[in-house]
Design an enzyme around this catalytic site. Structure first.
Site, PDB file in Angstrom:
ATOM      1  N   ASP A   1       0.860  -1.189   0.000  1.00 65.09           N
ATOM      2  CA  ASP A   1       0.000   0.000   0.000  1.00 65.09           C
ATOM      3  C   ASP A   1       0.894   1.236   0.000  1.00 65.09           C
ATOM      4  O   ASP A   1       0.977   1.966   0.983  1.00 65.09           O
ATOM      5  CB  ASP A   1      -0.906  -0.044   1.237  1.00 65.09           C
ATOM      6  CG  ASP A   1      -1.989   1.018   1.212  1.00 65.09           C
ATOM      7  OD1 ASP A   1      -2.196   1.627   0.141  1.00 65.09           O
ATOM      8  OD2 ASP A   1      -2.616   1.222   2.263  1.00 65.09           O
TER       9      ASP A   1
ATOM     10  N   LYS B   1       0.676   3.742  -2.278  1.00 60.75           N
ATOM     11  CA  LYS B   1      -0.090   4.907  -2.760  1.00 60.75           C
ATOM     12  C   LYS B   1       0.794   5.836  -3.607  1.00 60.75           C
ATOM     13  O   LYS B   1       0.973   7.018  -3.312  1.00 60.75           O
ATOM     14  CB  LYS B   1      -0.704   5.677  -1.596  1.00 60.75           C
ATOM     15  CG  LYS B   1      -1.716   4.854  -0.785  1.00 60.75           C
ATOM     16  CD  LYS B   1      -2.413   5.704   0.247  1.00 60.75           C
ATOM     17  CE  LYS B   1      -3.317   4.895   1.146  1.00 60.75           C
ATOM     18  NZ  LYS B   1      -2.589   4.080   2.130  1.00 60.75           N
ATOM     19  N   LEU B   2       1.320   5.288  -4.695  1.00 62.39           N
ATOM     20  CA  LEU B   2       2.215   6.074  -5.547  1.00 62.39           C
ATOM     21  C   LEU B   2       1.455   7.218  -6.216  1.00 62.39           C
ATOM     22  O   LEU B   2       0.305   7.071  -6.617  1.00 62.39           O
ATOM     23  CB  LEU B   2       2.837   5.188  -6.634  1.00 62.39           C
ATOM     24  CG  LEU B   2       3.643   3.975  -6.185  1.00 62.39           C
ATOM     25  CD1 LEU B   2       4.292   3.314  -7.396  1.00 62.39           C
ATOM     26  CD2 LEU B   2       4.685   4.341  -5.155  1.00 62.39           C
ATOM     27  N   HIS B   3       2.127   8.364  -6.344  1.00 58.82           N
ATOM     28  CA  HIS B   3       1.572   9.486  -7.111  1.00 58.82           C
ATOM     29  C   HIS B   3       2.718  10.427  -7.442  1.00 58.82           C
ATOM     30  O   HIS B   3       3.305  11.047  -6.555  1.00 58.82           O
ATOM     31  CB  HIS B   3       0.493  10.207  -6.305  1.00 58.82           C
ATOM     32  CG  HIS B   3      -0.187  11.292  -7.086  1.00 58.82           C
ATOM     33  ND1 HIS B   3      -0.567  11.142  -8.412  1.00 58.82           N
ATOM     34  CD2 HIS B   3      -0.567  12.535  -6.732  1.00 58.82           C
ATOM     35  CE1 HIS B   3      -1.134  12.252  -8.832  1.00 58.82           C
ATOM     36  NE2 HIS B   3      -1.144  13.119  -7.837  1.00 58.82           N
ATOM     37  N   ASP B   4       3.066  10.515  -8.748  1.00 54.66           N
ATOM     38  CA  ASP B   4       4.199  11.336  -9.173  1.00 54.66           C
ATOM     39  C   ASP B   4       4.038  11.538 -10.680  1.00 54.66           C
ATOM     40  O   ASP B   4       3.021  11.135 -11.267  1.00 54.66           O
ATOM     41  CB  ASP B   4       5.520  10.598  -8.838  1.00 54.66           C
ATOM     42  CG  ASP B   4       6.696  11.557  -8.629  1.00 54.66           C
ATOM     43  OD1 ASP B   4       6.854  12.478  -9.456  1.00 54.66           O
ATOM     44  OD2 ASP B   4       7.452  11.370  -7.675  1.00 54.66           O
TER      45      ASP B   4
ATOM     46  N   THR C   1       8.197   8.552 -13.329  1.00 60.36           N
ATOM     47  CA  THR C   1       8.639   8.097 -12.003  1.00 60.36           C
ATOM     48  C   THR C   1       7.731   6.988 -11.477  1.00 60.36           C
ATOM     49  O   THR C   1       8.200   6.009 -10.877  1.00 60.36           O
ATOM     50  CB  THR C   1       8.666   9.305 -11.035  1.00 60.36           C
ATOM     51  OG1 THR C   1       9.574  10.266 -11.571  1.00 60.36           O
ATOM     52  CG2 THR C   1       9.116   8.905  -9.650  1.00 60.36           C
TER      53      THR C   1
ATOM     54  N   THR D   1     -10.529   6.680   3.111  1.00 58.46           N
ATOM     55  CA  THR D   1     -11.666   6.403   4.004  1.00 58.46           C
ATOM     56  C   THR D   1     -11.696   7.305   5.235  1.00 58.46           C
ATOM     57  O   THR D   1     -12.679   7.304   5.971  1.00 58.46           O
ATOM     58  CB  THR D   1     -11.625   4.932   4.455  1.00 58.46           C
ATOM     59  OG1 THR D   1     -10.325   4.652   5.000  1.00 58.46           O
ATOM     60  CG2 THR D   1     -11.891   3.989   3.315  1.00 58.46           C
TER      61      THR D   1
ATOM     62  N   GLN E   1     -10.886   6.863  11.054  1.00 59.89           N
ATOM     63  CA  GLN E   1     -11.703   6.476   9.893  1.00 59.89           C
ATOM     64  C   GLN E   1     -13.063   7.161   9.946  1.00 59.89           C
ATOM     65  O   GLN E   1     -13.673   7.249  11.009  1.00 59.89           O
ATOM     66  CB  GLN E   1     -11.903   4.948   9.877  1.00 59.89           C
ATOM     67  CG  GLN E   1     -10.624   4.152   9.737  1.00 59.89           C
ATOM     68  CD  GLN E   1     -10.053   4.165   8.316  1.00 59.89           C
ATOM     69  OE1 GLN E   1     -10.544   4.879   7.440  1.00 59.89           O
ATOM     70  NE2 GLN E   1      -9.012   3.384   8.095  1.00 59.89           N
TER      71      GLN E   1
ATOM     72  N   GLY F   1      -6.636  -3.144  10.077  1.00 56.00           N
ATOM     73  CA  GLY F   1      -5.384  -2.878  10.780  1.00 56.00           C
ATOM     74  C   GLY F   1      -5.558  -2.939  12.280  1.00 56.00           C
ATOM     75  O   GLY F   1      -5.454  -3.989  12.901  1.00 56.00           O
ATOM     76  N   ARG F   2      -5.860  -1.768  12.887  1.00 52.88           N
ATOM     77  CA  ARG F   2      -5.886  -1.664  14.344  1.00 52.88           C
ATOM     78  C   ARG F   2      -6.799  -2.660  15.051  1.00 52.88           C
ATOM     79  O   ARG F   2      -6.414  -3.149  16.127  1.00 52.88           O
ATOM     80  CB  ARG F   2      -6.202  -0.211  14.741  1.00 52.88           C
ATOM     81  CG  ARG F   2      -5.014   0.706  14.492  1.00 52.88           C
ATOM     82  CD  ARG F   2      -5.390   2.163  14.464  1.00 52.88           C
ATOM     83  NE  ARG F   2      -6.103   2.509  13.241  1.00 52.88           N
ATOM     84  CZ  ARG F   2      -6.435   3.743  12.887  1.00 52.88           C
ATOM     85  NH1 ARG F   2      -6.118   4.762  13.676  1.00 52.88           N
ATOM     86  NH2 ARG F   2      -7.076   3.970  11.750  1.00 52.88           N
TER      87      ARG F   2
END
Ligand SMILES: O=c1ccn([C@@H]2O[C@H](COP(=O)(O)O)[C@@H](O)[C@H]2O)c(=O)[nH]1
Length: 236
Positions: free
Chosen positions: A66, A68-71, A75, A121, A191, A211-212
């Site tokens: 996870d 979350k790539l953004h470029d 790249t 979320t 959340q 997760g938690r």
């Protein structure tokens, strides 16, 4: 619609949101065969988790990176090519057209599937407007889902609140992966768009990211098994 191709116990993806590889390995030992699919995000990824991801995939567990790539497109593409060698099943990118296009092209020929994060979320309409968006959450999620589908993205990350509407838009061809899962009685934390495991499956989610509620449970294995039981009941 619930695609039959996913084994019920693979539908739970546990987020290894932990500070070190040692703590993650201890948690994986503790969870044993209760968890087949792990997510590694920023916290563990920046602390040696990418090497662990490769080891986990090599040991037969499924891995969701996870990141979350953004470029810029180039790249993103080069990053996806590097990730493709780790043996992960899923990699996230943010749902921007240039980013999604670059990621989809770069993962071609590998087993890696690209998931587009629609709207986080932890965001509600007020948060989106504060960030400069005119659309509300449901409209932006749907617009981004349509763009993702047109670009050949493999799946979507959204809240389970949007799962039923997304199923109508994308059919059963895209994986719907839903964080924001909260078993009844568990703390919401940061959340904002949440559902119980049973309701998320009934709404059409393929995979539930937790997760938690597992990481912070007194007995993480029992917590994971309780979620499996809810999933099984919702699928029955
Ligand atoms: O929109 C999103 C995208 C990713 N996440 C990730 O999922 C888990 C959820 O953890 P909880 O402790 O169950 O809240 C976490 O790793 C997030 O980075 C998300 O929550 N929402």
């Amino acid at each position: 619609m619930q695609p039959a191709r996913i084994a019920p116990r693979d539908r739970l993806i546990v987020a290894l949101d932990l500070p070190s590889v040692a703590s993650a390995e201890a948690m994986i030992d503790r969870l044993g065969d209760a968890v087949t699919f792990y997510k590694i995000g920023y916290q563990l990824g920046y602390a040696g988790g990418l090497i662990l991801a490769k080891q986990l995939a090599g040991s037969g567990k499924k891995v969701f990176l996870d990141l979350k790539l953004h470029d810029i497109g180039n790249t993103v593409a080069r990053g996806v090519e590097s990730v493709a060698g780790l043996g992960a099943t899923f990699l996230t990118v943010h749902a921007y057209p240039q980013t999604m296009k670059a990621a989809v092209e770069a993962r071609a020929g590998s087993g890696l599937k690209i998931l587009a994060v629609t709207v986080l979320t932890s965001y509600d309409d007020t948060d989106l407007h504060a960030a400069g968006y005119r659309l509300n959450v449901s409209d932006l999620v749907e617009a981004r889902a349509k763009q993702a589908q047109a670009l050949g993205v493999d799946g979507l990350v959204s809240s389970p609140e949007e799962a039923a509407a997304l199923r109508k838009i994308v059919g059963d061809q895209m994986n719907l992966v839903t964080p924001g899962i909260r078993p009844a009685g568990s703390a919401t934390g940061d959340q904002k768009r949440i559902m119980t495991p049973a309701r998320a499956i009934a709404a059409g989610a393929d995979y539930l990211v937790v997760g938690r509620p597992v990481m912070e449970a007194a007995d993480p294995k029992a917590s994971a098994e309780a979620i499996h039981a809810e999933i099984a009941q919702a699928l029955a």
